[in-house]
Write an enzyme that holds these catalytic residues in place. Structure first.
Site, short mmCIF file in Angstrom:
data_model
loop_
_atom_site.label_atom_id
_atom_site.label_comp_id
_atom_site.label_asym_id
_atom_site.label_seq_id
_atom_site.Cartn_x
_atom_site.Cartn_y
_atom_site.Cartn_z
N ASN A 268 0.82 -1.21 0.00
CA ASN A 268 0.00 0.00 0.00
C ASN A 268 0.85 1.26 0.00
O ASN A 268 0.49 2.26 -0.63
CB ASN A 268 -0.94 0.00 1.20
CG ASN A 268 -2.14 -0.91 0.98
OD1 ASN A 268 -2.06 -1.87 0.22
ND2 ASN A 268 -3.24 -0.63 1.63
N GLU B 244 1.74 1.74 -3.41
CA GLU B 244 0.51 2.21 -4.07
C GLU B 244 0.34 3.73 -3.89
O GLU B 244 0.06 4.45 -4.85
CB GLU B 244 -0.67 1.44 -3.45
CG GLU B 244 -2.07 1.85 -3.88
CD GLU B 244 -3.14 1.07 -3.07
OE1 GLU B 244 -3.10 -0.18 -3.06
OE2 GLU B 244 -4.00 1.72 -2.46
C1 6PG Z 1 -5.75 -2.96 -2.15
C2 6PG Z 1 -5.84 -1.55 -1.60
C3 6PG Z 1 -6.76 -1.46 -0.42
C4 6PG Z 1 -6.78 -0.07 0.20
C5 6PG Z 1 -7.54 0.93 -0.57
C6 6PG Z 1 -7.73 2.28 0.12
O1 6PG Z 1 -4.62 -3.44 -2.16
O2 6PG Z 1 -6.74 -3.52 -2.57
O3 6PG Z 1 -4.58 -1.16 -1.17
O4 6PG Z 1 -6.30 -2.37 0.53
O5 6PG Z 1 -7.38 -0.17 1.42
O6 6PG Z 1 -6.94 1.11 -1.79
O7 6PG Z 1 -6.60 2.76 0.75
P1 6PG Z 1 -6.57 4.28 1.21
O8 6PG Z 1 -7.94 4.63 1.72
O9 6PG Z 1 -5.57 4.36 2.32
O10 6PG Z 1 -6.22 5.07 0.01
#
Ligand code: 6PG
Length: 476
Positions: free
Chosen positions: A184, A187
């Protein structure tokens, strides 16, 4: 339904829980679900799914040892469900926490549950709603034997790349949740980089949503391909159904977060492992949410007039030339972001004794998850070649790419800064690279200052391993 028939149960039937339930059921496995809100289960219609009426009912539907997957929000809800389950649990039962739990919580819960002989698997699952339904990237950690017991279910529901499931045992304790946290963090970095590239092309080059769609679409080919590029291209095509124009132009520029990016940065700071691209991505989400203050700032500090000429980036290059430099910049910074994430995993693996297989991590990220990209094949190859690689940028294949992309990145950063277009994650990625490879000493001055005001000592280049203190001649 007869008692003790279901192979696995899921507690928490929100979007992710429901989709996982259906994914498992479609693999011909009997599964029981439970949610405190009975309305959530109404839409589920599959003969392999049983919806329990109570926790007691839920537990009695499960084969022994019981396998219970928690799909509830991280934090207190996980502890609450575990305490409700506690009286029903027996030795060798397996709890799978498949939410984005903090790895330190997972370590604590592992110890608490071990006292009762119950195994906890901390499992990261990435891929959102579609992944849960049709195949996610699954990052399990915890007791290896407990994992072996559930491995077939995970293999079934994971995304497949070249027929291989995107799941593998990653290590003991909280290894799975740690890897998901860093996923993440990466990400966050990649999303911030993409949003900066959008800013450059929209405000620097004046490109339209259609042009942006075409460009991101074009970039999402072959070696550039990635899920985040794909959805970014699609976003620019999305019409606004409430009014004219595109939806992107109606969305408030305040980004929210649930905390996993911040946890990655916190852990990196604790382990003293630099991850500046991820850190700045978190900071930019924080800054974006202070909208009122940003409005006041913009009034007080209007952009310099030198930057307000039309398409200021185009003084030296044609528009297509500059777009291609932005693409190179994005790729350069993307490599740097993965490199920071992988370096953090390596440090955490040593510190927390996870013994993470970094090649495997980059392989199971190739399908199903949010950061899946063609680049992960190169990353996987790099760790296959050298499992002990201390930084991805030292791999020879990766370094060839970096050499090609460095100059365009430098040009884009220079042009953006002189145009006052904010590119904090892009700039920080380049600065990380510059600082990492610099041998022009500057930290010697910091050591001298520390010794000057605090007698903290320093080491000399000509007498290694010894500590020195100086009575600085101009001390007051
Ligand atoms: C995933 C994402 C997910 C994450 C959301 C929102 O791997 O499917 O990382 O786990 O919770 O994308 O994350 P934020 O609210 O912190 O942006």
């Amino acid at each position: 339904m007869n008692q003790q028939q279901c192979e696995i149960g899921i507690i928490g039937l929100g979007v992710m829980g429901q989709n996982l339930l259906l994914n498992i059921a479609e693999k011909n496995r009997l599964v029981v679900g439970l949610d405190q809100d009975p309305r959530k289960a109404r839409a589920i219609n599959n003969p392999n799914v049983h919806i329990a009426k109570s926790l007691h009912d839920f537990i009695h539907q499960l084969k022994i040892p019981r396998i219970v997957m928690l799909m509830v929000p991280a934090g207190k809800p996980v502890d609450d469900v575990i305490s409700e389950l506690h009286p029903f649990l027996m030795e060798n039962d397996i709890i799978i926490d498949a939410g984005n739990s903090h790895y330190k919580d997972t370590d604590r819960r592992l110890i608490e549950l071990a006292a009762k002989g119950v195994h906890l698997l901390g499992v990261g699952i990435s891929g959102g709603e579609a992944g849960a339904r049709f195949g996610s990237s699954i990052m399990p950690g915890g007791d290896r034997l407990a994992y072996e017991h559930v491995a077939n279910i995970f293999n079934d529901i994971a995304a497949k790349v070249d027929r291989n499931p995107c799941v593998a045992y990653l290590g003991a304790g909280s290894a799975g949740h740690y890897v998901k946290m860093v996923h993440n963090g990466i990400e966050y970095g990649l999303m911030q980089l993409l949003s900066e590239s959008y800013g450059l092309m929209k405000y620097g080059l004046g490109l339209s949503n259609d042009e942006l769609h075409d460009i991101y679409n074009d970039w999402n080919q072959g070696k550039w391909e990635s899920f985040l590029l794909e959805i970014t291209a699609n976003i620019f095509k999305q019409a606004d159904h409430k009014s004219d124009g595109r939806l992107i132009d109606k969305i408030l520029d305040e980004s929210k977060q649930k905390g996993t990016g911040k946890w990655t940065s916190e852990s990196a700071l604790e382990l003293q492992l630099p991850t500046p691209t991820i850190n700045i991505a978190v900071a930019m989400r924080d800054l974006s949410s202070q909208r009122e203050e940003r409005v006041n700032f913009a009034r007080k500090y209007p952009a310099p007039s030198s930057a307000s000429a039309p398409a200021p980036m185009l003084k030296e290059w044609s528009r297509p030339q500059f777009v291609s430099k932005i693409r190179d910049t994005l790729y350069f910074c993307t490599i740097i972001t993965y490199a920071q994430g992988m370096a953090l995993l390596k440090k955490a693996s040593l510190t927390f004794h996870y013994d993470l297989p970094l090649k495997t991590v980059s392989t199971i990220w190739q399908g199903g998850c949010i950061i899946r990209s063609a680049l992960l094949k190169d990353i996987s190859a790099a760790f296959e070649q050298n499992p002990k690689l201390c930084n991805l940028l030292l791999d020879s294949n990766i370094s060839q790419k970096i050499f090609q992309l460095e100059m365009p990145t430098r040009e884009v950063v220079a042009a953006s800064i002189s145009s006052a277009i904010p590119i904090p994650a892009i700039a920080n990625s380049l600065l990380y690279f510059d600082a990492y490879r610099s041998l022009q000493p500057t930290a010697n001055l910091i050591q001298a200052q520390r010794d000057y005001f605090g007698a903290h000592t320093y080491e000399r280049i000509d007498e290694p391993q010894k500590k020195f203190h100086t009575q600085w001649e101009h001390s007051q």
